[in-house]
Design a protein around this motif. Structure first.
Motif, short mmCIF file in Angstrom:
data_model
loop_
_atom_site.label_atom_id
_atom_site.label_comp_id
_atom_site.label_asym_id
_atom_site.label_seq_id
_atom_site.Cartn_x
_atom_site.Cartn_y
_atom_site.Cartn_z
N THR A 1 0.85 -1.18 0.00
CA THR A 1 0.00 0.00 0.00
C THR A 1 0.89 1.23 0.00
N GLU A 2 0.48 2.23 -0.75
CA GLU A 2 1.07 3.56 -0.67
C GLU A 2 0.01 4.48 -0.09
N GLN A 3 0.34 5.12 1.02
CA GLN A 3 -0.64 5.92 1.74
C GLN A 3 -0.21 7.39 1.79
N TYR A 4 -1.16 8.25 1.44
CA TYR A 4 -0.95 9.70 1.47
C TYR A 4 -2.01 10.29 2.40
N VAL A 5 -1.57 11.08 3.37
CA VAL A 5 -2.49 11.62 4.37
C VAL A 5 -2.23 13.11 4.56
N LEU A 6 -3.28 13.89 4.58
CA LEU A 6 -3.22 15.33 4.88
C LEU A 6 -4.25 15.63 5.94
N GLY A 7 -3.84 16.29 7.01
CA GLY A 7 -4.78 16.55 8.10
C GLY A 7 -4.49 17.82 8.85
N ILE A 8 -5.49 18.25 9.60
CA ILE A 8 -5.36 19.38 10.50
C ILE A 8 -5.97 18.96 11.84
N GLU A 9 -5.31 19.32 12.92
CA GLU A 9 -5.82 19.02 14.25
C GLU A 9 -5.75 20.26 15.12
N HIS A 10 -6.74 20.38 16.01
CA HIS A 10 -6.84 21.58 16.84
C HIS A 10 -7.25 21.17 18.26
N LEU A 11 -6.51 21.72 19.24
CA LEU A 11 -6.83 21.50 20.64
C LEU A 11 -7.72 22.65 21.11
#
Length: 820
Positions: free
Chosen positions: A573-583
């Motif tokens: 598998t080739e996995q590409y992930v883009l995310g934003i997280e906020h506390l």
């Protein structure tokens, strides 16, 4: 008999709660605080019990001891200049007992000369950039519908689904079963479950006791280079260490069984231990309901830690599970043609880990482990004379010896790296036998006239009205006896490394590379990893991750055809992930991630891509499968820092596989494309000591005698979970009355149908009592409280009919823990 046992338990609890009539006053909390990157102990960390004036500072070994805390549940803050400020939630302080909370702190980002000290209850694993979650024991025991099973708890995450209620299998982001890597204290475990299916990663009952668990790191994709061998995800289970100061014993009962847990010191505290034993009791319940399928199982678990010096310790872990079940005549599983199935098996894992600190910025882990699984199946059919004929047997043993070494070096606050290597010595000893079979053709005689030998293939009036008036016509296919007796030894090795760089305080860059080779298939794999994180603010981050991951075919694929299948490739598998997280606050965090996951080299049966649906092609497989999944995930969690918590998760994704048989429809919907997955969890906790009426009645003798039944407990908590998914895809089967078999042909469209949508509502009630020298925790977990009939699958019968198989209906599970 069952009622007598239930009454005995009630009498025991009543007697127990009467004799412990005095409430205890206080307990202690101890632990160790270490640097997350270097594992070195931190001196001078301020540890404070939130809401009180009690606290302590860590000594040169990083240890702290807070004494004489009134019984109850508390939060602890850990803070040291230059490090992140962590708040650990819901630590129980029991009467005359020392609770333990070990913590690792990471270095804080620095802006100018201001150290960011925003407290948080959320912890990131080492080297994690995207798609990670961390849970601890206190969250595990409060999870509604999870039955204190860590795999079932993870199914609440937006990235995770399960094939059925009856299994705790983890299927991640449009992937397939068996694509998750399990580790327990650096020991890789193929399947940590009772009755685990061969080549899979799930089962109905977990073996690892929740009482052993300290915390769990879960990576849903693009995970660090030190992890390998699986295509989708990682569950890294960290066990706690036994108490070095005092002996304690717990008795617990829950879905996983009834058993004992003990921990304490040996050799004046130079050694700590934990021991656990569990045995099933579900067989008693099932027999009481008149069911024929009776699972029986037990498990043993232990951990020893030798503290050889302040910088060196030797850790031993052991785990063993034993399973047995008899599926009798009339059970739903008979649908495959078997009327009697005897299943026995065991699974084990054991290993030694040497952990050594070198100075204040380096450490190593060296682990030698041995794991194994054994499956013994005997499948029989009832004969006309009342005897049972065995037509299939399985005696399979799979073991792995692993030597693994990892070295971690933190050069300074901006640069650190790790390197490692492992070698596995693998055995798969498969002894399987199938007596052979004959595919017959049939004719149907109308109106019970056996003299009419005309085959009414298209005469629906005859077949529909007289489906049982058939006679053997001829032979369509003969399947020869199949006998496998092969003991294979081979090796797999890997080398890997990862580098982390912080060019400025707001940016973290990780880069890793993993090389591995599986000797049996002579297949080499090179897997790069990359991560990037940028802090927009002290509480908001944008994260990017990439990873290529490989996984060897199941060992049964190789032995199914020793000649043709030896060169099967490892899926990737080739996995590409883009995310934003906020506390949002110290106890509330949200994230949004989008991902793309591409599959190559999936193993497919040759029979699936050829025209003859009756030919198995001697179980030959080919590595030509491809596919992809892509989606978006939303996750919002407020942890239980005071009295209220909730989790909202939603995932929308599309998972496809390439149809290698056809060009007009190049892709079809994958087996675990649920498309939309939504979970809501919420709970509320009451501290009953805050209510005057409760303080007035709790010391009354009658109240104490009946408290297990009518009292809310010193702490009372109620939590709920609602889960929804779209129906699982399936392929429409075609019935051939000439063969009296269901089949899918070469031209059949795959997964064009869906099961009905799935949803269920779970309710959990948790109560805790504090007594002079004992605490009692009791819970009831009611799964599918409104009795939704969720369809698991269909049974295709030889007469052309099909029946629905349902998942759990209303299913209450109770349990308790007594702390001595």
């Amino acid at each position: 008999m069952i009622n007598l046992r239930i009454q005995a338990v009630k009498i025991f609890l009543s007697f127990f709660l009467v004799i412990v009539t005095l409430y205890a006053q206080k307990g202690d909390i101890i632990g160790q605080v270490i640097d997350k990157e270097t594992q070195s102990p931190l001196i001078g960390v301020n540890v404070v019990v939130v809401g009180t004036d009690r606290g302590a500072a860590t000594d040169p070994d990083g240890r702290y001891h807070i004494r004489n805390i009134p019984v109850g549940t508390y939060n602890l803050t850990f803070h040291m200049m230059g490090y992140e400020k962590i708040e650990k939630l819901n630590i129980p302080v029991s009467p005359d007992r020392i609770s333990q909370m070990d913590v690792s702190l990471g270095i804080s980002p620095i802006a100018g000369e201001e150290v960011i000290v925003t407290a948080t209850a959320f912890v990131k694993a080492r080297d994690a950039v995207v798609s990670d979650r961390n849970i601890d024991y206190t969250e595990l025991v409060r999870d509604p519908g999870g039955a204190m099973d860590v795999q079932r708890m993870m199914q609440a995450l937006p990235a995770v689904v399960s094939g059925a209620d009856q299994e705790n299998e983890i299927i991640v982001r449009g992937g397939e079963p068996a694509e998750n890597l399990f580790l327990m204290d650096n020991i890789e475990i193929p399947n940590p479950n009772h009755f685990g299916n061969q080549g899979m990663g799930g089962g109905p009952i977990a073996i690892i006791s929740p009482l052993f668990i300290r915390e769990v790191d879960f990576y849903a994709g693009a995970f660090p280079a030190r992890y390998g061998g699986k295509a989708s995800s990682v569950m890294d289970i960290h066990l706690k260490e036994g108490n070095r100061e005092k002996f304690y014993m717990d008795m617990d009962m829950g879905m996983s069984g009834i058993g004992l847990f003990a921990e304490g010191p040996l050799a004046n505290g130079d050694v700590s231990y934990m021991l656990g034993f569990h045995k099933s009791y579900l067989d008693l319940i099932i027999k009481n309901f008149g069911m024929t399928t009776v699972p029986q199982y037990y498990s043993l678990q232990g951990k020893l830690v030798w503290y050889l010096s302040p910088k060196t310790k030797l850790i031993w872990n052991g785990l063993y599970g034993n399973d047995a079940i008899n599926i009798g005549e009339g059970d739903e599983s008979v649908s495959q043609g078997a009327e009697y199935v005897d299943v026995k098996g065991y699974e084990y894992a054991t290993g030694l880990t040497l952990k050594t600190l070198f100075g204040k910025n380096r450490y190593s882990l060296i682990t030698l482990s041995n794991v194994g699984n054994y499956w013994n199946y005997n499948v029989k059919e009832g004969m006309a004379d009342g005897s049972r004929n065995t037509f299939f047997t399985k005696n399979d043993l799979e073991t792995e010896w692993t030597l693994k070494g990892d070295y971690f070096h933190c050069i300074n606050n901006r640069h650190d790296f790790m390197v490692g290597a492992n070698i596995k010595y693998i055995q798969f000893n498969h002894k399987d036998w199938f007596e052979g079979d004959t595919a017959w053709t049939y004719y149907y005689h109308p109106y019970d006239d056996p003299t009419d030998t005309t085959f009414y293939y298209t005469a629906d009036d005859y077949y529909t009205d007289n489906p049982d008036t058939f006679t053997t016509h001829g032979i369509a296919k003969i399947y020869n006896e199949w006998n496998l007796d092969k003991n294979i030894w081979t090796t797999r090795y890997a080398v890997y490394g990862q580098y982390k760089w912080k060019p400025i305080p707001k940016i973290i860059i990780t880069a890793g590379l993993r090389y591995s080779k599986f000797e049996y298939s002579n297949y080499s794999m090179l897997a790069p990893r990359f991560g990037f994180s940028y802090k927009l603010t002290p509480v908001t981050s944008i994260n990017i991750g990439y990873g290529k991951h490989f996984q060897e075919p199941a060992y049964t694929h190789f032995t199914a055809n020793l000649e043709k299948n030896r060169k099967l490739k490892s899926r990737s598998t080739e996995q590409y992930v883009l995310g934003i997280e906020h506390l949002f606050t110290k106890d509330m965090k949200g994230s949004i991630e989008i991902y793309q996951k591409d599959y190559q080299n999936l193993s497919l049966p040759r029979s699936w891509i050829e025209h003859d649906s009756l030919d198995y092609y001697k179980n030959e497989m080919v590595s030509i499968g491809e596919g992809y999944s892509s989606g978006i995930e939303f996750f919002l969690q407020k942890k239980l820092s005071k009295d209220f918590n909730f989790t909202i998760s939603y995932s929308h994704y599309v998972a496809k596989r390439k149809d290698v048989r056809r060009e007009d429809e190049p892709y079809y919907t994958a087996d675990y494309d649920f498309r939309d997955v939504f979970t809501f969890i919420s709970g509320y906790r009451w501290n009953m000591h805050e209510y005057k009426w409760y303080r007035n009645v709790r010391d009354k003798k009658l109240w104490k005698a009946m408290s297990w039944l009518i009292s809310p407990g010193d702490e009372f908590e109620i939590s709920v979970r609602w889960r929804y998914t779209r129906g699982r895809p399936y392929t429409r089967q075609t019935y051939d009355p000439f063969l009296r078999r269901w089949y899918t042909s070469w031209s059949t469209d795959i997964n064009t149908e869906r099961l009905p949508e799935y949803h269920r509502f779970d309710l959990m009630i948790l109560r805790r009592w504090m007594y002079k020298s004992t605490a009692v925790v009791a819970y009831i977990d009611i799964m599918n409280i409104y009795g939704r009939k969720n369809v698991w699958d269909y049974v295709y019968n030889s007469d052309g009919t099909k029946n629905k198989i349902y998942q759990y209906s209303l299913f209450p599970v109770g349990g308790f823990t007594l702390e001595f």
